[in-house]
Design an enzyme around this catalytic site. Sequence first.
Site, PDB file in Angstrom:
ATOM      1  N   LYS A 132       0.595  -1.272   0.008  1.00 51.28           N
ATOM      2  CA  LYS A 132       0.167  -0.392  -0.517  1.00 51.28           C
ATOM      3  C   LYS A 132       0.571   1.373  -0.014  1.00 51.28           C
ATOM      4  O   LYS A 132       1.844   1.149   0.846  1.00 51.28           O
ATOM      5  CB  LYS A 132      -0.961  -0.098   1.079  1.00 51.28           C
ATOM      6  CG  LYS A 132      -1.882   0.620   1.477  1.00 51.28           C
ATOM      7  CD  LYS A 132      -2.686   0.572   2.365  1.00 51.28           C
ATOM      8  CE  LYS A 132      -3.747   2.110   2.452  1.00 51.28           C
ATOM      9  NZ  LYS A 132      -5.150   1.427   3.979  1.00 51.28           N
ATOM     10  N   SER A 190      -9.972   1.668   2.220  1.00 51.68           N
ATOM     11  CA  SER A 190      -8.529   2.380   1.959  1.00 51.68           C
ATOM     12  C   SER A 190      -7.689   2.011   0.918  1.00 51.68           C
ATOM     13  O   SER A 190      -7.463   2.270   0.130  1.00 51.68           O
ATOM     14  CB  SER A 190      -7.981   3.797   2.865  1.00 51.68           C
ATOM     15  OG  SER A 190      -7.735   3.062   4.094  1.00 51.68           O
ATOM     16  N   SER A 203      -9.489  -0.655   7.129  1.00 50.57           N
ATOM     17  CA  SER A 203      -9.371  -0.876   5.273  1.00 50.57           C
ATOM     18  C   SER A 203      -9.083  -1.575   4.627  1.00 50.57           C
ATOM     19  O   SER A 203      -8.428  -1.703   3.866  1.00 50.57           O
ATOM     20  CB  SER A 203      -8.658   0.934   5.412  1.00 50.57           C
ATOM     21  OG  SER A 203      -8.934   1.670   5.378  1.00 50.57           O
TER      22      SER A 203
END
Length: 487
Positions: A79, A154, A178
């Site tokens: 990420k 997210s 997330s």
Amino acid sequence: MNWVELTAHELHDALKKKSVSAKELVDAFYARIESVEKGVRAYNTLTQKEALAQADRIDQAIARGEAIGPLAGIPIALKDNLCLEGVRTTCSSKILDGYRPPYDATVVSSLKKAGAIFLGKTNMDEFAMGSSTENSAFEKTKNPWDLSRIPGGSSGGSAAAVAASEATAALGSDTGGSIRQPAACCGVVGLKPTYGRVSRYGLVAFASSLDQIGPLTKDVTDTATLMNVIGGYDRSDSTSADLPMPDLTRALRRDVRGMRLGVPKEYFIEGMDPEVEGAVAQAIETLKKLGAEVKEISLPHTEYAVATYYILATAEASSNLARYDGVRYGYRAPEGRDLLEMYMKTRAEGFGQEVKRRIMLGTYALSAGYYDAYYKKAQQVRTLIKRDFDEAYKAVDVIVTPTAPTPAFRFGEKTADPLQMYLSDIFTISVNLAGIPAISLPGGFSKGGLPIGLQILGRAFDEEGILRVAYTFEQETEFHTRRPSLS
Ligand code: GLN
């Protein structure tokens, strides 16, 4: 052989047997990325040169006859809020433009040491604020099961990359859901570890008392393997728990006999999609048939979780994001008249709408005169939410719930109303407030072919308990073996 679709443990066997080399794997993954990325858009940055260099080191070790660990040569995505030395780290925000961290996050250096190969950095909601990845300042990542839908967020880029077989596994971060919610939307496994289990050093902070890094994988076995490498004490993170890290692959036993499963009545609410409710009920039946004991429990403060979270998370974010001032990192607006104007212009131009909304909310909650009414009250409610779990775990070993109230929704469906978007995390947020671990795994599919997530919550530091239940369920079902067609 379609290498890109295999799990890490399957690739590990293939590497050991020399049926494939690490270099061939890296090439296969970049070919896959090349062919599907136009549709999916999971990545912000690709790191092909570094990936090939690491593959070369692994292939040489194999050629020398060295024993390789379970993640050596395994292609992984990160990420874009995790620091990877020398590679641009954006948090999908304009404000970090040009920022290249001079160091690796602890999880990144642990994975490097284990021989993992990083393919690139994945798209996300700006600073991890969101549930759909629509808040990225860059592209919209699409759900590989239906390109007209969101991948969740997210960590939407990480979840989509694994689901679309653009990486074998990925790391995400979870502040209020997330990792788990995008895992559910994309039909992969995602684990939010106990707060303090995984070092946050080198994770760009959103809300420091809630953030945890965790894996997104194609199956439960890979989740245990990744956790073994990224988990454990780190003196660089003052909130890291100084506890021995158990070997989590020991939890991979197909057996839930005698385990007590709690089903919280507050989680089966109005407005929940009937297909989600059906899939979770079915999953509970399956576990019961396998010998688990199912009990209804109550987590009475559940209804306050979303409100509590949006005060505490925004308060912490407003403080953490004060560092982006045009001086220390990334973007700087063309000079203002004075320093203050430069700060203000930089932040006005560099941050997106959702991030600004949260900085304002958080600043307000922390301001003199409102602090007691909002921030302090929210901290008190947080304690009550944690006590609900303490109480529940006297009677049960794990808790089973849906991960999200609906399968993946369409682009634009919730962007106009932030409150609607915030409710996507209604089932995941309490876990972060309480600091406990939880996993989402494929629990079914809707009639329209969209994945549905099953969430299993555990006691603090009992990742073993949730992995055992998850593994047993997975071995009994075939949902984790399905792959999106992406045609
Ligand atoms: N969707 C939640 C939010 O927007 C959770 C995000 C996260 O876990 N990083 O804050």
